[in-house]
Design an enzyme around this catalytic site. Structure first.
Site, PDB file in Angstrom:
ATOM      1  N   SER A 123       7.876  10.234   7.484  1.00 27.76           N
ATOM      2  CA  SER A 123       8.812   9.225   7.974  1.00 27.76           C
ATOM      3  C   SER A 123       8.887   9.107   9.505  1.00 27.76           C
ATOM      4  CB  SER A 123      10.210   9.528   7.417  1.00 27.76           C
ATOM      5  OG  SER A 123      11.033   8.403   7.555  1.00 27.76           O
ATOM      6  N   CYS A 153       5.246   2.146  14.253  1.00 27.65           N
ATOM      7  CA  CYS A 153       5.341   0.955  15.092  1.00 27.65           C
ATOM      8  C   CYS A 153       5.768   1.307  16.518  1.00 27.65           C
ATOM      9  CB  CYS A 153       6.320  -0.042  14.488  1.00 27.65           C
ATOM     10  SG  CYS A 153       5.995  -0.333  12.743  1.00 27.65           S
ATOM     11  N   THR A 172       0.487  -0.423 -10.876  1.00 32.44           N
ATOM     12  CA  THR A 172      -0.949  -0.663 -10.964  1.00 32.44           C
ATOM     13  C   THR A 172      -1.255  -1.030 -12.412  1.00 32.44           C
ATOM     14  OG1 THR A 172      -1.411   1.623 -11.531  1.00 32.44           O
ATOM     15  CG2 THR A 172      -1.321   1.096  -9.177  1.00 32.44           C
TER      16      THR A 172
HETATM   17  P1  FAD Z   1       1.697   4.869   6.281  1.00 31.24           P
HETATM   18  O1  FAD Z   1       2.968   4.585   6.961  1.00 31.24           O
HETATM   19  O2  FAD Z   1       0.462   4.904   7.107  1.00 31.24           O
HETATM   20  O3  FAD Z   1       1.826   6.237   5.501  1.00 31.24           O
HETATM   21  C1  FAD Z   1       0.782   6.730   4.721  1.00 31.24           C
HETATM   22  C2  FAD Z   1       0.849   8.240   4.747  1.00 31.24           C
HETATM   23  O4  FAD Z   1       0.112   8.728   3.636  1.00 31.24           O
HETATM   24  C3  FAD Z   1       0.204   8.835   5.977  1.00 31.24           C
HETATM   25  O5  FAD Z   1       1.104   9.651   6.667  1.00 31.24           O
HETATM   26  C4  FAD Z   1      -0.958   9.645   5.428  1.00 31.24           C
HETATM   27  O6  FAD Z   1      -1.183  10.850   6.139  1.00 31.24           O
HETATM   28  C5  FAD Z   1      -0.524   9.923   4.009  1.00 31.24           C
HETATM   29  N1  FAD Z   1      -1.628  10.155   3.083  1.00 31.24           N
HETATM   30  C6  FAD Z   1      -2.747   9.416   2.937  1.00 31.24           C
HETATM   31  N2  FAD Z   1      -3.521   9.910   1.952  1.00 31.24           N
HETATM   32  C7  FAD Z   1      -2.880  10.981   1.461  1.00 31.24           C
HETATM   33  C8  FAD Z   1      -3.182  11.908   0.441  1.00 31.24           C
HETATM   34  N3  FAD Z   1      -4.287  11.803  -0.285  1.00 31.24           N
HETATM   35  N4  FAD Z   1      -2.306  12.917   0.200  1.00 31.24           N
HETATM   36  C9  FAD Z   1      -1.173  13.025   0.922  1.00 31.24           C
HETATM   37  N5  FAD Z   1      -0.833  12.182   1.910  1.00 31.24           N
HETATM   38  C10 FAD Z   1      -1.672  11.159   2.173  1.00 31.24           C
HETATM   39  N6  FAD Z   1       3.975  -3.049  11.232  1.00 31.24           N
HETATM   40  C11 FAD Z   1       4.918  -3.961  11.513  1.00 31.24           C
HETATM   41  O7  FAD Z   1       5.392  -4.650  10.614  1.00 31.24           O
HETATM   42  N7  FAD Z   1       5.363  -4.134  12.811  1.00 31.24           N
HETATM   43  C12 FAD Z   1       4.868  -3.399  13.846  1.00 31.24           C
HETATM   44  O8  FAD Z   1       5.302  -3.555  14.991  1.00 31.24           O
HETATM   45  C13 FAD Z   1       3.868  -2.451  13.559  1.00 31.24           C
HETATM   46  N8  FAD Z   1       3.346  -1.703  14.566  1.00 31.24           N
HETATM   47  C14 FAD Z   1       2.421  -0.753  14.268  1.00 31.24           C
HETATM   48  C15 FAD Z   1       1.903   0.009  15.305  1.00 31.24           C
HETATM   49  C16 FAD Z   1       0.980   0.994  15.033  1.00 31.24           C
HETATM   50  C17 FAD Z   1       0.420   1.803  16.158  1.00 31.24           C
HETATM   51  C18 FAD Z   1       0.566   1.232  13.690  1.00 31.24           C
HETATM   52  C19 FAD Z   1      -0.437   2.298  13.368  1.00 31.24           C
HETATM   53  C20 FAD Z   1       1.060   0.460  12.654  1.00 31.24           C
HETATM   54  C21 FAD Z   1       1.992  -0.533  12.929  1.00 31.24           C
HETATM   55  N9  FAD Z   1       2.502  -1.342  11.914  1.00 31.24           N
HETATM   56  C22 FAD Z   1       3.447  -2.286  12.207  1.00 31.24           C
HETATM   57  C23 FAD Z   1       2.046  -1.200  10.506  1.00 31.24           C
HETATM   58  C24 FAD Z   1       2.966  -0.294   9.715  1.00 31.24           C
HETATM   59  O9  FAD Z   1       3.183   0.879  10.397  1.00 31.24           O
HETATM   60  C25 FAD Z   1       2.317  -0.027   8.364  1.00 31.24           C
HETATM   61  O10 FAD Z   1       2.165  -1.254   7.696  1.00 31.24           O
HETATM   62  C26 FAD Z   1       3.152   0.910   7.510  1.00 31.24           C
HETATM   63  O11 FAD Z   1       3.338   2.138   8.136  1.00 31.24           O
HETATM   64  C27 FAD Z   1       2.462   1.131   6.164  1.00 31.24           C
HETATM   65  O12 FAD Z   1       3.187   2.047   5.407  1.00 31.24           O
HETATM   66  P2  FAD Z   1       2.449   2.944   4.308  1.00 31.24           P
HETATM   67  O13 FAD Z   1       3.476   3.791   3.681  1.00 31.24           O
HETATM   68  O14 FAD Z   1       1.621   2.083   3.451  1.00 31.24           O
HETATM   69  O15 FAD Z   1       1.418   3.820   5.143  1.00 31.24           O
END
Ligand code: FAD
Length: 583
Positions: free
Chosen positions: A67, A71, A304
């Site tokens: 967490s 962004c 899924t």
């Molecule tokens: P994530 O938040 O990436 O979390 C996925 C997690 O899963 C990671 O911590 C990873 O280590 C873990 N993981 C992966 N595979 C495994 C596994 N096999 N076993 C255990 N753990 C695993 N979006 C906006 O809307 N506005 C913004 O301003 C914006 N700015 C951004 C700036 C940056 C620098 C970045 C990188 C992204 C930004 N985003 C923004 C996009 C946004 O952060 C993502 O869309 C969002 O975090 C996606 O959430 P998620 O849970 O899918 O993935």
């Protein structure tokens, strides 16, 4: 009214009836396993707990932190967010204590055994692997930054930005003071945010962009002010070029970026921001279906093809509103919302449906803001959808109130129904508000006619009695009603008759760009008296009328139309034409 029942396994189901239907409160001891502990995963875990106090919730995160604020990462590198700890929105300890979630960081889920409903998990500290059974599994493994497969890309000063570790590496290089020159590859949202922050930190920065404009997700005339803003802040831009290879120095660090156009750029830090790829391998290896985008196919409850396995966030597909087809939209808002929804569904077998996503996104680049929701001209063409556009150049609040800032808003809509299909905005303050107003109207399938009737808040410091959103809607409605026709801002006018209704001083200081067949200049205030200079109305001649931004052009068009001339108002006037026209 609350009703209860107990099933054979001892699970208690309470049903509460309300006017919205029957809401089930499940109090069984199902085990919900979550893969990934950031945006989608943490939202899923906390919602699941709030919905089902009896469930066992286990969250696996392969990295050190859960967490955190992805962004916010660029802004800690730049120093705007001073304390690194501010980026840790909720720690593992907090999730354990407040939500009774079994958080296991540095644990990587390596495979899913659907038949036996268990995942294999590797403890990255000890190297041991063990199986964990699940009743419901939520996948939120996110996406990884795409890397070009070129020589030198693995050098230690060639970095992407996805997590805190990436941020620390970039920040360490910047803080060291050794880096003088940075190269950023790609002008998507993360690339632009990094450029801004690197410039703030004093690095001479060059952008390498494959296409001919920055922010390829916007139409080029809408992103052109961002190009100008970057250059005004000293950023060098290499358009139409890609990174071919990186030459390394004796220490194995990249020192020269070699471009496809043959140019070579010396650099101490290279940031690659060319997009992301979904981490969908866990799902595909387990035989779950992927969509065309490469992300995991889901239904409206984020399930899924296996109903006990959910996928959310950047690894999953959502329904994309404007086309109603599946798409990956790698943004934080949908990741949080889909996580929350899947968490509830996994915990109770019941939730609302995931609403369609429009791809609403926004970025600040020095003094300007640019954003998009839904379709652009480019994406509409790609999807084969027929659209029309209304472009207005206006102010964020009443012009007579101090510090009004210009804003260009381009509304995209259906030529038949008038349904709003997209919006792009670029300018100073207040762009965010307009983007969200249009996005909200789109969400409710609003038409441009309804948009023009929105009752928006107004007092001089905040807006205008006719807001930019209204103006764009009025232009679109005039188009649909046949009151006015438009000529695209970047159109070839070399065989067209053009009437410029600006003042002589304006025409001299900002001449209309591009060749015309015939260019007549009559200021709008003199048009009624000098209309004969245009000759008799000729059905074969369609005059293109222009002014600075299209407002005086509109009046001129109305005067001429009512005198029998055929006319088209140049969309956005000479201002937008200057951004749109390409030789
Ligand atoms: P994530 O938040 O990436 O979390 C996925 C997690 O899963 C990671 O911590 C990873 O280590 C873990 N993981 C992966 N595979 C495994 C596994 N096999 N076993 C255990 N753990 C695993 N979006 C906006 O809307 N506005 C913004 O301003 C914006 N700015 C951004 C700036 C940056 C620098 C970045 C990188 C992204 C930004 N985003 C923004 C996009 C946004 O952060 C993502 O869309 C969002 O975090 C996606 O959430 P998620 O849970 O899918 O993935």
């Amino acid at each position: 009214m609350l009703r209860g029942s107990v099933d054979g396994q001892g699970s208690i189901t309470l049903s509460k009836s309300s006017i919205h239907g029957t809401f089930k409160i499940l109090m069984d001891k199902r085990r919900i396993v979550i893969v990934g502990g950031v945006a989608g995963g943490a939202s899923a875990a906390t919602r699941a707990r709030r919905m089902n106090e009896s469930a066992e919730i286990v969250l696996f995160e392969k990295d050190e932190h859960v967490s955190f604020a992805n962004c916010g990462l660029p802004y800690h590198i730049g120093g705007e967010i001073e304390k690194r700890s501010k980026l840790l929105v909720a720690t593992a300890e907090f999730l354990r204590k407040r939500f009774k979630i079994d958080v296991r960081v540095k644990h990587r889920v390596t495979s899913i055994d659907r038949e036996n409903k268990r995942v294999m998990v590797e403890n990255l500290q000890t190297g041991t692997v063990h199986a964990v059974e699940y009743d419901k599994l939520i996948l939120s493994p996110g996406a990884r930054a795409a890397l070009p497969s070129i020589e030198g890309v693995r050098a230690k000063n060639v970095l992407t930005l996805r997590n805190l570790e990436d941020m620390d590496r970039i920040k360490a290089i910047v803080d060291s003071g050794i880096a003088q020159h940075a190269v950023v590859v790609g002008s998507g949202f993360i690339g632009l945010e990094m450029i801004e922050q690197l410039v703030i930190r004093g690095l001479k920065t060059t952008l390498i962009e494959r296409s001919s404009s920055v922010m390829p997700m916007l139409d080029s005339e809408m992103s052109d002010p961002i190009r100008a803003e970057l250059q005004a802040n000293g950023v060098a831009i290499r358009f139409n070029s890609t990174l071919e290879k990186l030459e390394l120095n004796q220490d194995g660090l990249a020192e020269t970026a070699v471009l496809s156009d043959g140019n070579r750029i010396e650099a101490d830090l290279i940031i690659i921001g060319i997009g992301v790829q979904s981490n969908s391998e866990l799902a595909s290896d387990a035989g779950l279906e992927l969509g065309e985008s490469g992300a995991i196919a889901t239904n409206a409850y984020m399930q899924t093809r296996d109903p006990d396995i959910y996928a959310v966030g950047d690894a999953a597909e959502y329904t994309y509103g404007p086309t109603e087809s599946p798409a990956r939209v790698a943004m934080a808002g949908p990741a949080n919302r889909s996580g929350r929804l899947a968490g509830q569904h996994a915990a109770t077998d019941h939730s609302d449906k995931m609403q369609p996503v429009q791809g609403t996104a926004i970025v600040r680049v020095f003094g300007l803001t640019a954003g998009v929701t839904g379709l652009t001209a480019r994406t509409a063409k790609k999807h084969g959808i027929s659209v029309r556009h209304a472009t207005v150049v206006s102010k964020n609040h009443a012009g007579y109130y101090p510090n009004a800032q210009p804003m260009t808003l381009k509304l995209t809509y259906s030529p038949t129904s008038g349904q709003i299909l997209g919006c792009q905005v670029v300018g100073g303050e207040g762009c965010d508000k307009r983007l969200d107003v249009v996005s909200t109207a789109m969400h409710f399938s609003g038409s441009v006619r309804q948009l023009g009737g929105l009752d928006l808040a107004y007092a001089p410091p905040f807006g205008a009695a006719k807001d930019p959103v209204h103006l764009a809607a009025f232009v679109a409605t005039n188009d649909l009603d046949g009151i006015e026709s438009f000529c695209e801002a970047g159109a070839d006018l070399s065989s067209r008759s053009v009437l410029d209704v600006r003042t002589a001083a304006e025409v001299e200081s900002k001449p209309l760009v591009g060749p015309t067949d015939r260019l007549v200049h009559i200021p709008v205030d003199e048009l009624r008296d000098r209309i004969s200079e245009l000759g008799e109305p000729d059905p074969k001649v369609v005059w293109v009328v222009t002014c600075a931004v299209g407002i005086r052009g509109h009046l001129a068009c109305r005067i001429l139309t009512q005198k029998g001339h055929k006319v088209e108002n140049l969309s956005g006037g000479a201002t937008v034409r200057k951004r749109a026209w390409r030789e």
